[in-house]
Design a protein around this motif. Sequence first.
Motif, mmCIF file in Angstrom:
data_model
loop_
_atom_site.group_PDB
_atom_site.id
_atom_site.type_symbol
_atom_site.label_atom_id
_atom_site.label_comp_id
_atom_site.label_asym_id
_atom_site.label_seq_id
_atom_site.Cartn_x
_atom_site.Cartn_y
_atom_site.Cartn_z
ATOM 1 N N ILE A 11 0.841 -1.198 0.000
ATOM 2 C CA ILE A 11 0.000 0.000 0.000
ATOM 3 C C ILE A 11 0.879 1.253 0.000
ATOM 4 C CG2 ILE A 11 -1.791 1.300 1.206
ATOM 5 C CD1 ILE A 11 -2.728 -1.274 2.494
ATOM 6 N N PHE A 12 0.878 1.980 -1.109
ATOM 7 C CA PHE A 12 1.550 3.279 -1.167
ATOM 8 C C PHE A 12 0.633 4.319 -0.518
ATOM 9 C CE2 PHE A 12 3.670 0.957 -4.515
ATOM 10 C CZ PHE A 12 4.983 1.395 -4.442
ATOM 11 N N GLY A 13 1.187 5.120 0.397
ATOM 12 C CA GLY A 13 0.371 6.060 1.147
ATOM 13 C C GLY A 13 -0.229 5.395 2.376
ATOM 14 N N ALA A 14 0.523 4.444 2.947
ATOM 15 C CA ALA A 14 0.003 3.621 4.043
ATOM 16 C C ALA A 14 -0.210 4.400 5.333
ATOM 17 C CB ALA A 14 0.948 2.445 4.308
ATOM 18 N N SER A 15 0.376 5.581 5.453
ATOM 19 C CA SER A 15 0.165 6.385 6.662
ATOM 20 C C SER A 15 -1.057 7.281 6.546
ATOM 21 C CB SER A 15 1.400 7.249 6.942
ATOM 22 O OG SER A 15 1.647 8.136 5.859
ATOM 23 N N GLY A 16 -1.785 7.168 5.415
ATOM 24 C CA GLY A 16 -2.916 8.055 5.155
ATOM 25 C C GLY A 16 -4.228 7.564 5.721
ATOM 26 N N ASP A 17 -5.245 8.400 5.526
ATOM 27 C CA ASP A 17 -6.565 8.179 6.116
ATOM 28 C C ASP A 17 -7.288 6.978 5.514
ATOM 29 O OD1 ASP A 17 -8.595 9.118 7.954
ATOM 30 O OD2 ASP A 17 -9.739 9.728 6.196
ATOM 31 N N LEU A 18 -7.171 6.784 4.185
ATOM 32 C CA LEU A 18 -7.872 5.683 3.531
ATOM 33 C C LEU A 18 -7.398 4.332 4.054
ATOM 34 C CD1 LEU A 18 -9.909 4.785 1.326
ATOM 35 C CD2 LEU A 18 -7.985 4.717 -0.275
ATOM 36 N N THR A 19 -6.094 4.189 4.245
ATOM 37 C CA THR A 19 -5.552 2.937 4.768
ATOM 38 C C THR A 19 -6.092 2.659 6.158
ATOM 39 O OG1 THR A 19 -3.518 3.277 3.503
ATOM 40 C CG2 THR A 19 -3.418 1.704 5.325
ATOM 41 N N ARG A 20 -6.114 3.690 6.977
ATOM 42 C CA ARG A 20 -6.538 3.555 8.375
ATOM 43 C C ARG A 20 -8.038 3.299 8.508
ATOM 44 N NH1 ARG A 20 -4.778 6.190 13.452
ATOM 45 N NH2 ARG A 20 -6.594 6.781 14.696
ATOM 46 N N GLY A 26 -11.061 -3.310 6.238
ATOM 47 C CA GLY A 26 -11.637 -4.236 5.262
ATOM 48 C C GLY A 26 -10.878 -5.548 5.214
ATOM 49 N N LEU A 27 -9.554 -5.471 5.219
ATOM 50 C CA LEU A 27 -8.729 -6.683 5.224
ATOM 51 C C LEU A 27 -8.921 -7.460 6.524
ATOM 52 C CD1 LEU A 27 -5.479 -5.137 3.726
ATOM 53 C CD2 LEU A 27 -6.935 -6.846 2.606
ATOM 54 N N PHE A 28 -9.059 -6.740 7.637
ATOM 55 C CA PHE A 28 -9.269 -7.403 8.915
ATOM 56 C C PHE A 28 -10.599 -8.161 8.929
ATOM 57 C CE2 PHE A 28 -10.586 -6.825 13.550
ATOM 58 C CZ PHE A 28 -9.924 -7.974 13.965
ATOM 59 N N ARG A 56 1.842 -1.003 13.124
ATOM 60 C CA ARG A 56 0.770 -1.857 13.656
ATOM 61 C C ARG A 56 -0.033 -1.131 14.738
ATOM 62 N NH1 ARG A 56 4.739 -7.176 14.048
ATOM 63 N NH2 ARG A 56 4.748 -7.629 11.785
ATOM 64 N N LYS A 57 0.676 -0.408 15.584
ATOM 65 C CA LYS A 57 0.008 0.308 16.664
ATOM 66 C C LYS A 57 -0.909 1.391 16.116
ATOM 67 C CE LYS A 57 0.849 2.961 20.888
ATOM 68 N NZ LYS A 57 1.857 3.604 21.756
ATOM 69 N N SER A 58 -0.450 2.134 15.112
ATOM 70 C CA SER A 58 -1.264 3.217 14.546
ATOM 71 C C SER A 58 -2.519 2.665 13.887
ATOM 72 C CB SER A 58 -0.449 4.027 13.530
ATOM 73 O OG SER A 58 -0.195 3.273 12.362
ATOM 74 N N LEU A 59 -2.412 1.501 13.253
ATOM 75 C CA LEU A 59 -3.571 0.904 12.606
ATOM 76 C C LEU A 59 -4.530 0.308 13.627
ATOM 77 C CD1 LEU A 59 -1.863 -0.722 9.507
ATOM 78 C CD2 LEU A 59 -3.246 1.340 9.574
ATOM 79 N N ALA A 60 -3.999 -0.196 14.726
ATOM 80 C CA ALA A 60 -4.854 -0.722 15.794
ATOM 81 C C ALA A 60 -5.726 0.390 16.363
ATOM 82 C CB ALA A 60 -4.007 -1.345 16.905
ATOM 83 N N GLU A 61 -5.155 1.587 16.491
ATOM 84 C CA GLU A 61 -5.927 2.734 16.971
ATOM 85 C C GLU A 61 -7.043 3.080 15.991
ATOM 86 O OE1 GLU A 61 -2.908 5.643 17.429
ATOM 87 O OE2 GLU A 61 -2.122 4.796 19.308
ATOM 88 N N ASP A 65 -11.180 3.009 16.562
ATOM 89 C CA ASP A 65 -12.022 4.179 16.293
ATOM 90 C C ASP A 65 -13.072 3.919 15.226
ATOM 91 O OD1 ASP A 65 -10.539 5.566 18.117
ATOM 92 O OD2 ASP A 65 -9.215 6.498 16.635
ATOM 93 N N ALA A 66 -13.044 2.726 14.611
ATOM 94 C CA ALA A 66 -13.936 2.434 13.491
ATOM 95 C C ALA A 66 -15.393 2.476 13.939
ATOM 96 C CB ALA A 66 -13.622 1.060 12.905
ATOM 97 N N GLU A 67 -16.285 2.868 12.984
ATOM 98 C CA GLU A 67 -17.717 2.916 13.285
ATOM 99 C C GLU A 67 -18.215 1.544 13.705
ATOM 100 O OE1 GLU A 67 -19.971 4.588 10.131
ATOM 101 O OE2 GLU A 67 -18.701 6.346 9.927
#
Length: 510
Positions: A11-20, A26-28, A56-61, A65-67
Amino acid sequence: MVKLENCILVIFGASGDLTRRKLVPGLFNLYQKDMLPEKFAVLGVSRTKMTDATFRKSLAEGVEDAEEKLHPEDFRKFAKALYYQSIDPGESRDYAKLAKRLKKLDESLGTNGNFIYYLSIAPSMYEIIIENLGAAGLQKEKKHDQAYKRIIVEKPFGYDLASGQVLNKKLLKVFREPQIYRIDHYLGKETVQNLLVFRFSNGIFEPLWNRNFVDHVEITAAETVGIGTRGRYYDASGALRDMVQNHLLQILGIIAMEPPPSFDSFSVRNETVKVFQSLKPITESNVEASVVRGQYTKSQINGQIIPGYREEEHVDPFSRTETFVAMKVFIENWRWGGVPFFIRTGKRLPTRVTEVVIHFKSTPHILFQHKGEHVSVPNQLIIRIQPDEGILLNFGMKRPGAGFHVEKVNMDFHYSDLGDTSLADAYERLLLDCIQGDPTLFARGDAVESCWRFVDPILDHWASKPDEAIYGYPAGTWGPRQANALFSQPGMDWHYPCRNLVEDGLFCEL
């Protein structure tokens, strides 16, 4: 389900909002449903300095926060498949680092050289990333090797026809068309996909799906939100580019397509392209009669002051960018000749809803009267894409009692009625399709160019006539009243949906 080949998603742009917010949740979800390959990994790529652990930690957060609340403990298990590589995507020398990391992960995980590249990054970076992947040989599929390389490109696919063609040429210089997946998340929505089944598996509807029985068709995508923090992007884009050229024309293609000879990606996409190629051009002489544009203005909703578009952050105070578009479109072919398709989209409208309304023709003569007036109840088929996904058919029935008082009644189906069955998120579905190698619900290059070819004359007309009217509408209303003038017949009007499908057609408090 088809056995999935092991792979790595880059994923290019993995630190962005869409990835998070979308991609990793979706993958989870796919992981929890046991729908990912046995050996699967995500390699996040961006300029931000991070380790695997901090990624991993940033994505866990983000998951917390997901709806839709996901299970943190399960995510920790899934997170073992998440990795991170910091590079500058615009620097060709950094792709040696990416290639080295991919090779190491591939050998340790046993993913057999199968890589998917996802461009979740600013469109201005697309071409340079594609060139750099090609220069590093990361797109190559060896003749005697079963390993695949695929690339997913987010919209927008260009800014106009010329830039869309340039982007397609850049892509095809590095990748083959079967390797390219141009993602449009609207096509991943369950109800959009169900249009194909609804039309072609039911003998009662397909015979009526033509100019002999259909009076007109509406496609509406309404949003309650404004532009938020997207002022810079949106002010250079507008509703026609942001919604009509891609999402709504793609839905139009599925509504209007001919039955494909088989349900494979080549046949299905061939039929939607034919629809786009059959669109009657909107030229300089009839833009004003066919298209209405608007811009939301300051208003008060439920006691809250809502700023006008020109007061939003990063928006030109004299901006003439449209936040609302309504248009009348014709398809010049044997099935749809003479049937108008009305397309409408806008921000700061009364409710968030995307739907298709098929208006069938009235009976040729009216038998029933009420208080001396003729009563006609044209049938409507409403296909709700979001929210409250479902299908509603209304028709006339006699009210109990003396006389023949005809009243409109509804027959409706909701996906929520299926109990425990949950609707997959659009990104979840489309990511799985790409892993499976199924491009049916992804836009093909010729389709993208055909859609740009249709909207370009409208954009050119607006650019050449900056003083042409753009109509204001108060935030929280259904857009400028001038959009009603697109209906040429007396008494015709837009369908005004409530948020809930069962209340469809009624004015209600939202």
